[in-house]
Write a protein that holds these residues in place. Sequence first.
Motif, PDB file in Angstrom:
ATOM      1  N   SER A 128      13.806  14.082   0.183  1.00  0.00           N
ATOM      2  CA  SER A 128      13.576  15.024  -0.918  1.00  0.00           C
ATOM      3  C   SER A 128      12.641  14.479  -1.997  1.00  0.00           C
ATOM      4  O   SER A 128      12.111  15.241  -2.810  1.00  0.00           O
ATOM      5  N   ALA A 129      12.435  13.159  -2.002  1.00  0.00           N
ATOM      6  CA  ALA A 129      11.696  12.523  -3.103  1.00  0.00           C
ATOM      7  C   ALA A 129      10.316  13.138  -3.300  1.00  0.00           C
ATOM      8  O   ALA A 129       9.502  13.158  -2.378  1.00  0.00           O
ATOM      9  N   ARG A 148      15.864   5.731   7.736  1.00  0.00           N
ATOM     10  CA  ARG A 148      14.656   5.206   7.105  1.00  0.00           C
ATOM     11  C   ARG A 148      14.439   5.843   5.739  1.00  0.00           C
ATOM     12  O   ARG A 148      14.499   7.052   5.589  1.00  0.00           O
TER      13      ARG A 148
HETATM   14  S1  SF4 Z   1      16.538   6.900  -1.565  1.00  0.00           S
HETATM   15 FE1  SF4 Z   1      14.793   6.802  -0.148  1.00  0.00          FE
HETATM   16  S2  SF4 Z   1      15.223   8.418   1.369  1.00  0.00           S
HETATM   17 FE2  SF4 Z   1      16.530   8.817  -0.421  1.00  0.00          FE
HETATM   18  S3  SF4 Z   1      15.371  10.258  -1.686  1.00  0.00           S
HETATM   19 FE3  SF4 Z   1      14.907   8.169  -2.425  1.00  0.00          FE
HETATM   20  S4  SF4 Z   1      13.032   7.571  -1.335  1.00  0.00           S
HETATM   21 FE4  SF4 Z   1      13.924   9.306  -0.227  1.00  0.00          FE
END
Ligand code: SF4
Lengths: 402, 100
Positions: free
Chosen positions: A269-270, A336
């Motif tokens: 989602s980032a 991942r």
């Molecule tokens: S922790 Fe990692 S997988 Fe989860 S939203 Fe943040 S960047 Fe994405």
Amino acid sequence: MTGTLSAAATPVMDRLISRSVEKHRPLSVHFDLTYRCNERCVHCYLDHQDHGELTTAECLKVLEDLARSGTLFLTFSGGEIFLRPDLYEILAAARRLHFDISLKTNALLVTPERAARLGEFGVRRVQISIYSDLPAVHDAITKVPGSLQRTLAAIPILLQYRLQVKLACPLMQENLMAYRGVIALAEKLGIPYILDLTITPMMDGSSGPLAHRASVSSLLPVLRDPALQACKPRPNAQPDGAVNALPPAFGSAVSSGMESPAYNDLPCSAGHNSCYISPYGDVFPCVQLPQAAGNLRREKFDDIWYHAPQLQRLRAIRESQLPICSRCEIRSYCERCPGLALMEGGNLLGAYERACALAEEKARLAGVAVPVSALHRERDTASVPTTPDAEFAFLAADSSSH
Amino acid sequence: MSTPATVFWQKNPALAWREIDDETVIISPHDSVMHELNDTGSFLWKNIDGKKSAAELAVLLVENYEVTPDIALSDTQALLEEMSSRKLVVMVPETAGVSP
Ligand code: SF4
Ligand code: SF4
């Protein structure tokens, strides 16, 4: 009929996630109010200094911007949020702006009066970090004698004020087998819990906390525990009726909602419908992807969210085009994280050792005969490119230059 | 159930909600149930401020959407009753002073 009303959390949540991903609305924001803390957890990825936190007025302005941009889910965290003397002012503003409010805290400073105020400000959920049900283990991690006792004392107080409490237990070398006690504690209290195997580097990239990470081989007894459903390829969808009603046993205490089909070919989602804001106003795609897209002292949230090149490039990434992972046969067992791929493997688009090793173990436990990740297979046959595929070169170049 | 025309409607102040692209999502904090309003529902929701009756809300609907007064009123009443049963809105007596 003109005006219609639908209910039940899961379909509504799925539609909401679909719409917000499609139109890049910042549905969910994690806002750290301070990095100061009254614990000194051995694995913590933050320094605990105040390098110039946003003032109260600046925080309120951020909240107004977020409300205007369409943020609904707002998580306040730290550091320890109760160390912000203006916490109630910030919560009152969040309430006025109709956010769905969650907090993360170590709960050391919770009193009945404070819990009552949280209830008044419409806080829905409080996530509490707990490392063991044994004081010797918990307190050795927090480095605060008596901290477990104080944290545990806070839970019934919060529940009494109708706040939903969830335990988050990061597992590391120091408390690896403590999960059973934490689960028993959660069950006794009738509250959900999450076990988190993620220990991240410091936000500046230094690797100190990784020394506390449990090795993959030492995690095997935990992964094998049938009670934890550890071998499911993907977390279960949430049952109807409530948001985040019962979480899977394992997950990241950072992110949520990834079980939605709306994310389809997206890594997570980032930057699509969620982001992270630091106490200094830096906007990151995620707390675990510390690549600043802009600063709210200098720019408006919308200008950063819709126009920052870092976020636009992140939004262009598709799982099916990842240079190595798209060819991985055990992808469905892998958790991942692009942020860890960047911090640990140096490439936002890449595979990284820890994810591959864990995915192989999970696949093996699920009955896959000889699970080999694409990274290991291709490295063994020397076909892993030393540079990312050309179409992604610009992304990797950007991601390694932060 | 029918509601008297003199009743004003107010949003339940305990709710979290956001209008996103003409649709509104509402969350009740204690049971965490999510509710969703379509665009006309969202329009009504925005105008529920403790100072308007169902009839007044229906007039606004007629002014802003292609809908006849009769249908607007019956739909508005039905929506308010449904929202009331889910504790998303509450009635306010006409004489009471209300902040939106
Ligand atoms: S922790 Fe990692 S997988 Fe989860 S939203 Fe943040 S960047 Fe994405
Ligand atoms: S196991 Fe390794 S190669 Fe496979 S998807 Fe995960 S990170 Fe990529």
